[in-house]
Design a protein around this motif. Structure first.
Motif, mmCIF file in Angstrom:
data_model
loop_
_atom_site.group_PDB
_atom_site.id
_atom_site.type_symbol
_atom_site.label_atom_id
_atom_site.label_comp_id
_atom_site.label_asym_id
_atom_site.label_seq_id
_atom_site.Cartn_x
_atom_site.Cartn_y
_atom_site.Cartn_z
ATOM 1 N N UNK A 71 0.819 -1.201 0.000
ATOM 2 C CA UNK A 71 0.000 0.000 0.000
ATOM 3 C C UNK A 71 0.860 1.262 0.000
ATOM 4 N N UNK A 72 1.913 1.245 0.777
ATOM 5 C CA UNK A 72 2.781 2.421 0.840
ATOM 6 C C UNK A 72 3.542 2.633 -0.466
ATOM 7 N N UNK A 73 4.010 1.549 -1.058
ATOM 8 C CA UNK A 73 4.701 1.690 -2.336
ATOM 9 C C UNK A 73 3.763 2.233 -3.411
ATOM 10 N N UNK A 74 2.505 1.836 -3.355
ATOM 11 C CA UNK A 74 1.557 2.289 -4.387
ATOM 12 C C UNK A 74 1.149 3.742 -4.193
ATOM 13 N N UNK A 75 1.147 4.235 -2.952
ATOM 14 C CA UNK A 75 0.655 5.586 -2.688
ATOM 15 C C UNK A 75 1.759 6.617 -2.509
ATOM 16 N N UNK A 76 2.993 6.187 -2.392
ATOM 17 C CA UNK A 76 4.068 7.138 -2.102
ATOM 18 C C UNK A 76 4.606 7.844 -3.338
ATOM 19 N N UNK A 81 -0.906 13.300 -3.619
ATOM 20 C CA UNK A 81 -2.196 12.822 -3.120
ATOM 21 C C UNK A 81 -2.042 11.510 -2.345
ATOM 22 N N UNK A 82 -1.194 10.630 -2.863
ATOM 23 C CA UNK A 82 -0.963 9.371 -2.164
ATOM 24 C C UNK A 82 -0.289 9.583 -0.813
ATOM 25 N N UNK A 83 0.651 10.556 -0.776
ATOM 26 C CA UNK A 83 1.306 10.839 0.497
ATOM 27 C C UNK A 83 0.321 11.409 1.525
ATOM 28 N N UNK A 84 -0.611 12.243 1.077
ATOM 29 C CA UNK A 84 -1.642 12.747 1.999
ATOM 30 C C UNK A 84 -2.525 11.600 2.509
ATOM 31 N N UNK A 85 -2.840 10.681 1.642
ATOM 32 C CA UNK A 85 -3.632 9.520 2.082
ATOM 33 C C UNK A 85 -2.859 8.665 3.090
ATOM 34 N N UNK A 86 -1.530 8.505 2.851
ATOM 35 C CA UNK A 86 -0.728 7.724 3.797
ATOM 36 C C UNK A 86 -0.694 8.405 5.167
ATOM 37 N N UNK A 87 -0.558 9.713 5.178
ATOM 38 C CA UNK A 87 -0.558 10.437 6.454
ATOM 39 C C UNK A 87 -1.891 10.262 7.182
ATOM 40 N N UNK A 88 -2.969 10.330 6.393
ATOM 41 C CA UNK A 88 -4.289 10.134 6.997
ATOM 42 C C UNK A 88 -4.446 8.712 7.530
ATOM 43 N N UNK A 89 -3.948 7.727 6.771
ATOM 44 C CA UNK A 89 -4.030 6.331 7.217
ATOM 45 C C UNK A 89 -3.199 6.096 8.474
ATOM 46 N N UNK A 90 -2.021 6.735 8.546
ATOM 47 C CA UNK A 90 -1.190 6.579 9.745
ATOM 48 C C UNK A 90 -1.892 7.133 10.983
#
Length: 305
Positions: free
Chosen positions: A131-136, A140-149
């Motif tokens: 998931x992180x490799x796909x969104x990083x 936009x993917x980095x914002x989603x990762x921050x929200x998921x964290x």
């Protein structure tokens, strides 16, 4: 009686009596309850029955017949007890075998559960990496990762390492009876710490600024409960016992200042003075908290903005 009264048809109570007897006062017998209680110690019916029984002494044949019945009754009772003991001894090997089978089955199930839990952790880590490799790759993917964290931290679904507080609570002794919560904190019972005490401490740590908390290795999250079951305390349905170790990750010194005046620590200090409960609060570095249990949420409602 005067002559005019007699002529009028009156009745002379002294008629036919001598002059000496006519002047004697008439005594009317009145029953006295107190005299009867003091003189008659046995009811007439019981007295008659006792007289009849005493008047006909029991014959030797009747006494022998009674002894025979008593001997038969004693023999019957002894036979029943002997049969019960024999039956218990005959079924004891089977009961022991069934217990051993149940123990082995429980241990096997626990082993399988541990293996499945480890496999789930490995798969969850792999899914997170993919998931992180796909969104990083983009913003936009980095914002989603921050929200998921942030959501994972709130849901206690990821392991976390950091500084914080270590609260250790030691019960002065185990309870001799683990079947009745109503007998807690009374004379003759040594179990002092209850589920509500741990709940208050955990809530006070949250209010003191903790970001993640665990109780005896069980991560506290939205779906985790601390409750009493008889004399045992269950944390996320896992039994725990004294000493209770509570780890709270967050700014340690700021947390310590707030926690020192919190209701949770005040309750512990009161139990320490009243019942001898051991309470220690230490600042620790590098605390490691495991990931909590992740359960399927079928219904949720947002509270507040």
């Amino acid at each position: 009686m005067a002559e005019p009264d007699r002529l009028l048809g009156g009745y002379d109570p002294n008629a036919g009596r001598s002059a000496h007897a006519a002047q004697r006062p008439t005594l009317i017998p009145v029953p006295s309850l107190l005299r009867a209680l003091l003189s008659e110690h046995l009811d007439p019916g019981y007295a008659a029955a006792a007289e009849r029984r005493g008047g006909a002494p029991e014959s030797g044949r009747a006494r022998a017949f009674g002894w025979v019945w008593q001997a038969l009754a004693a023999t019957l009772v002894a036979a029943v007890f002997a049969a019960a003991v024999a039956q218990a001894r005959s079924v004891e090997p089977g009961v022991r075998t069934a217990q051993q089978l149940l123990v082995r089955s429980v241990r096997s199930t626990e082993g399988s559960t541990s293996k499945l839990a480890k496999q789930r952790s490995v798969l969850s880590t792999q899914v997170d990496d993919v998931q992180r490799h796909a969104l990083a790759d983009d913003a936009e993917g980095q914002r989603l990762l921050s929200r998921l964290d942030a959501l994972s931290l709130a849901a206690a679904s990821t392991a976390i390492i950091g500084p914080g507080l270590t609260v250790t609570i030691t019960d002065p002794g185990a309870s001799p009876n683990l079947s009745d919560v109503s007998k807690q904190r009374v004379n003759g019972n040594r179990q002092i710490i209850l589920d509500r005490d741990l709940q208050l401490v955990v809530n006070s740590l949250w209010a003191s600024g903790a970001e993640a908390i665990s109780v005896d290795g069980a991560r506290i999250g939205p779906n985790v409960t601390i409750r009493q079951a008889g004399g045992a305390i269950l944390v996320d349905n896992n039994p725990t016992s004294s000493p209770y170790t509570i780890l709270a990750i967050g700014p340690p010194h700021a947390m310590r200042d707030v926690f020192d005046n919190s209701p949770g620590l005040q309750r512990l200090r009161l139990l320490e003075i009243s019942y001898g409960v051991g309470v220690t609060v230490n600042v620790s570095d590098g605390l490691s908290l495991p990931a909590g249990s992740v359960r399927e949420v079928k219904f949720a409602k947002q509270i507040g903005p």
